[in-house]
Design a protein around this motif. Structure first.
Motif, PDB file in Angstrom:
ATOM      1  N   SER A 231       0.848  -1.189   0.000  1.00 19.79           N
ATOM      2  CA  SER A 231       0.000   0.000   0.000  1.00 19.79           C
ATOM      3  C   SER A 231       0.881   1.235   0.000  1.00 19.79           C
ATOM      4  O   SER A 231       1.901   1.277   0.692  1.00 19.79           O
ATOM      5  CB  SER A 231      -0.929   0.039   1.224  1.00 19.79           C
ATOM      6  N   VAL A 232       0.484   2.231  -0.773  1.00 22.71           N
ATOM      7  CA  VAL A 232       1.229   3.486  -0.843  1.00 22.71           C
ATOM      8  C   VAL A 232       0.242   4.644  -0.813  1.00 22.71           C
ATOM      9  O   VAL A 232      -0.827   4.574  -1.418  1.00 22.71           O
ATOM     10  CB  VAL A 232       2.114   3.537  -2.113  1.00 22.71           C
ATOM     11  N   PHE A 233       0.596   5.695  -0.089  1.00 22.60           N
ATOM     12  CA  PHE A 233      -0.274   6.879  -0.029  1.00 22.60           C
ATOM     13  C   PHE A 233       0.565   8.123   0.229  1.00 22.60           C
ATOM     14  O   PHE A 233       1.727   8.034   0.626  1.00 22.60           O
ATOM     15  CB  PHE A 233      -1.357   6.723   1.039  1.00 22.60           C
ATOM     16  N   LYS A 234      -0.030   9.274  -0.047  1.00 22.23           N
ATOM     17  CA  LYS A 234       0.628  10.546   0.222  1.00 22.23           C
ATOM     18  C   LYS A 234       0.589  10.776   1.726  1.00 22.23           C
ATOM     19  O   LYS A 234      -0.442  11.092   2.295  1.00 22.23           O
ATOM     20  CB  LYS A 234      -0.064  11.694  -0.508  1.00 22.23           C
ATOM     21  N   ASP A 247      -8.454  13.960   3.201  1.00 23.13           N
ATOM     22  CA  ASP A 247      -8.731  12.661   2.604  1.00 23.13           C
ATOM     23  C   ASP A 247      -7.419  11.973   2.247  1.00 23.13           C
ATOM     24  O   ASP A 247      -6.416  12.631   1.952  1.00 23.13           O
ATOM     25  CB  ASP A 247      -9.582  12.829   1.340  1.00 23.13           C
ATOM     26  N   CYS A 248      -7.431  10.660   2.260  1.00 20.50           N
ATOM     27  CA  CYS A 248      -6.205   9.886   1.992  1.00 20.50           C
ATOM     28  C   CYS A 248      -6.520   8.782   0.985  1.00 20.50           C
ATOM     29  O   CYS A 248      -7.284   7.861   1.287  1.00 20.50           O
ATOM     30  CB  CYS A 248      -5.681   9.288   3.295  1.00 20.50           C
ATOM     31  N   LEU A 249      -5.949   8.894  -0.209  1.00 25.53           N
ATOM     32  CA  LEU A 249      -6.122   7.855  -1.225  1.00 25.53           C
ATOM     33  C   LEU A 249      -5.014   6.824  -1.071  1.00 25.53           C
ATOM     34  O   LEU A 249      -3.833   7.158  -1.210  1.00 25.53           O
ATOM     35  CB  LEU A 249      -6.083   8.461  -2.625  1.00 25.53           C
ATOM     36  N   SER A 259      -5.692  -1.891  -6.587  1.00 21.93           N
ATOM     37  CA  SER A 259      -6.914  -1.348  -6.007  1.00 21.93           C
ATOM     38  C   SER A 259      -6.647   0.038  -5.434  1.00 21.93           C
ATOM     39  O   SER A 259      -5.529   0.348  -5.027  1.00 21.93           O
ATOM     40  CB  SER A 259      -7.464  -2.273  -4.909  1.00 21.93           C
ATOM     41  N   ASP A 260      -7.669   0.875  -5.432  1.00 28.08           N
ATOM     42  CA  ASP A 260      -7.614   2.207  -4.843  1.00 28.08           C
ATOM     43  C   ASP A 260      -8.714   2.317  -3.791  1.00 28.08           C
ATOM     44  O   ASP A 260      -9.835   1.831  -4.005  1.00 28.08           O
ATOM     45  CB  ASP A 260      -7.846   3.299  -5.896  1.00 28.08           C
ATOM     46  N   GLU A 261      -8.373   2.943  -2.671  1.00 33.09           N
ATOM     47  CA  GLU A 261      -9.360   3.109  -1.602  1.00 33.09           C
ATOM     48  C   GLU A 261      -9.197   4.485  -0.969  1.00 33.09           C
ATOM     49  O   GLU A 261      -8.099   4.836  -0.525  1.00 33.09           O
ATOM     50  CB  GLU A 261      -9.184   2.014  -0.542  1.00 33.09           C
ATOM     51  N   LEU A 262     -10.257   5.253  -0.957  1.00 29.82           N
ATOM     52  CA  LEU A 262     -10.221   6.596  -0.387  1.00 29.82           C
ATOM     53  C   LEU A 262     -10.636   6.552   1.077  1.00 29.82           C
ATOM     54  O   LEU A 262     -11.744   6.115   1.404  1.00 29.82           O
ATOM     55  CB  LEU A 262     -11.142   7.536  -1.164  1.00 29.82           C
ATOM     56  N   TRP A 263      -9.753   7.020   1.945  1.00 32.80           N
ATOM     57  CA  TRP A 263     -10.048   7.126   3.367  1.00 32.80           C
ATOM     58  C   TRP A 263     -10.397   8.589   3.653  1.00 32.80           C
ATOM     59  O   TRP A 263      -9.566   9.472   3.434  1.00 32.80           O
ATOM     60  CB  TRP A 263      -8.834   6.709   4.198  1.00 32.80           C
TER      61      TRP A 263
END
Length: 335
Positions: A231-234, A247-249, A259-263
């Protein structure tokens, strides 16, 4: 200034520089095999300093593709990988950016996971950018001794389920290149590839990036490298730390499937940046001696993303509930 003499024949590394530097119409990206060979030569010390500088800066301007990144990582790993029948780490956690606006609350997230049965191997480098707080400089506040070899990290993981190892102790060539930022004034592709090294070949890997454009490149490079769960995110400051104010994609790979998941953000209003960054607050927050809603949300929110990656929770709500349960039941006397 006298230049280093070389044979009249073209240096074997020269073609890689030419591929990247032939101008707007002539330049192209390296293939994965070319990227592997270029990095293999760099790791083996077969490249002149002037060539290395030119290569790094041309790549920095162009920006690396997923194929180039996969080739670079493969070559770097081949230079240090030690075969292990079973990885001592459940979760590989990269920490190379350093923090500037907030304390490294993610460190408490990792330790929270370790306290609850997840072996976390964290690797990073510190000091290459002024004005930032690096993980290796904060560990002492928590009474944690950084490892100085892969063997020591393996022992720490088996005994404490957490270990931090600096890049200089398992891949000194890349560490030296990162240190060139002081001379070049710019980051290089090495700052990207080190996040994907996963030295112990853990089944799960989590990465934080600063520029959103690199998120998908990391995700797709991990796919090319056949890493099973990533998993990788900004992250806040570029570290693996969820910013609860936004928000965290999260972009992931699970057994070859992207897969992409928006938190969503955890707060409606953003918090003010603290005036001072005192690492001792990490200890005080863990002990419950201070209260900080932003910090607690960063700790549990980051842990929740990691737990979701690890498959401990069918959805975001379950992962959050598990992370909050860990936090509320933590051993406050640990530090």
């Amino acid at each position: 200034m006298a230049m280093q003499a070389y044979d009249k024949e073209e240096h074997p590394f020269a073609p890689f520089i030419r591929i990247l530097g032939k101008g707007k119409k002539g330049t192209r990206a390296l293939t994965r095999d070319e990227a592997y060979e270029a990095m293999r030569m760099i790791m083996a010390g077969e490249v002149l300093p002037s060539q290395l500088g030119a290569f790094l800066m041309l790549m920095r301007v162009k920006e690396e593709t997923r194929e180039e990144l996969a080739g670079f990582v493969h070559a770097a790993r081949d230079s240090f990988t030690q075969p292990l029948d079973v990885s001592p780490a459940d979760l590989d956690w990269s920490s190379y950016a350093g923090k500037r606006r907030h304390l490294p609350w993610f460190l408490l997230s990792a330790l929270l996971l370790a306290e609850n049965g997840v072996s976390v191997f964290m690797h990073g480098a510190g000091g290459h950018t002024n004005g930032r707080i690096y993980t290796q400089n904060v560990l002492a506040y928590l009474g944690i001794q950084a490892a100085t070899s892969m063997q020591e990290s393996q022992q720490q993981l088996l005994s404490n389920r957490f270990s931090y190892l600096s890049l200089e102790h398992f891949c000194p060539q890349l560490f030296e290149i990162i240190e060139l930022r002081r001379i070049m004034g710019l980051r290089s592709p090495v700052h990207t590839l080190v996040r994907l090294l996963n030295p112990f070949n853990a089944a799960y890997s989590i990465q934080g990036i600063f520029h959103p454009g690199y998120r998908q490149v990391h995700q797709e490079a991990a796919l090319l490298l056949n890493q099973p769960h990533v998993s990788v995110f900004k992250g806040e400051g570029g570290e693996v730390e969820r910013n609860p104010d936004g928000d965290c994609l999260v972009q992931s790979v699970h057994e070859g499937v992207l897969s992409d998941e928006l938190w969503p953000a955890l707060f409606q209003r953003r918090h003010m940046k603290p005036d001072d960054l005192d690492p001792q607050q990490l200890v005080l927050l863990w002990r419950g001696e201070i209260s900080d809603e932003y910090a607690e949300a960063a700790v549990t929110g980051t842990a929740a993303v990691a737990l979701r990656l690890l498959g401990k929770g069918d959805n975001q709500e379950d992962a959050h509930a598990l992370a909050l349960g860990y936090w509320n039941n933590r051993d406050k006397q640990r530090f």
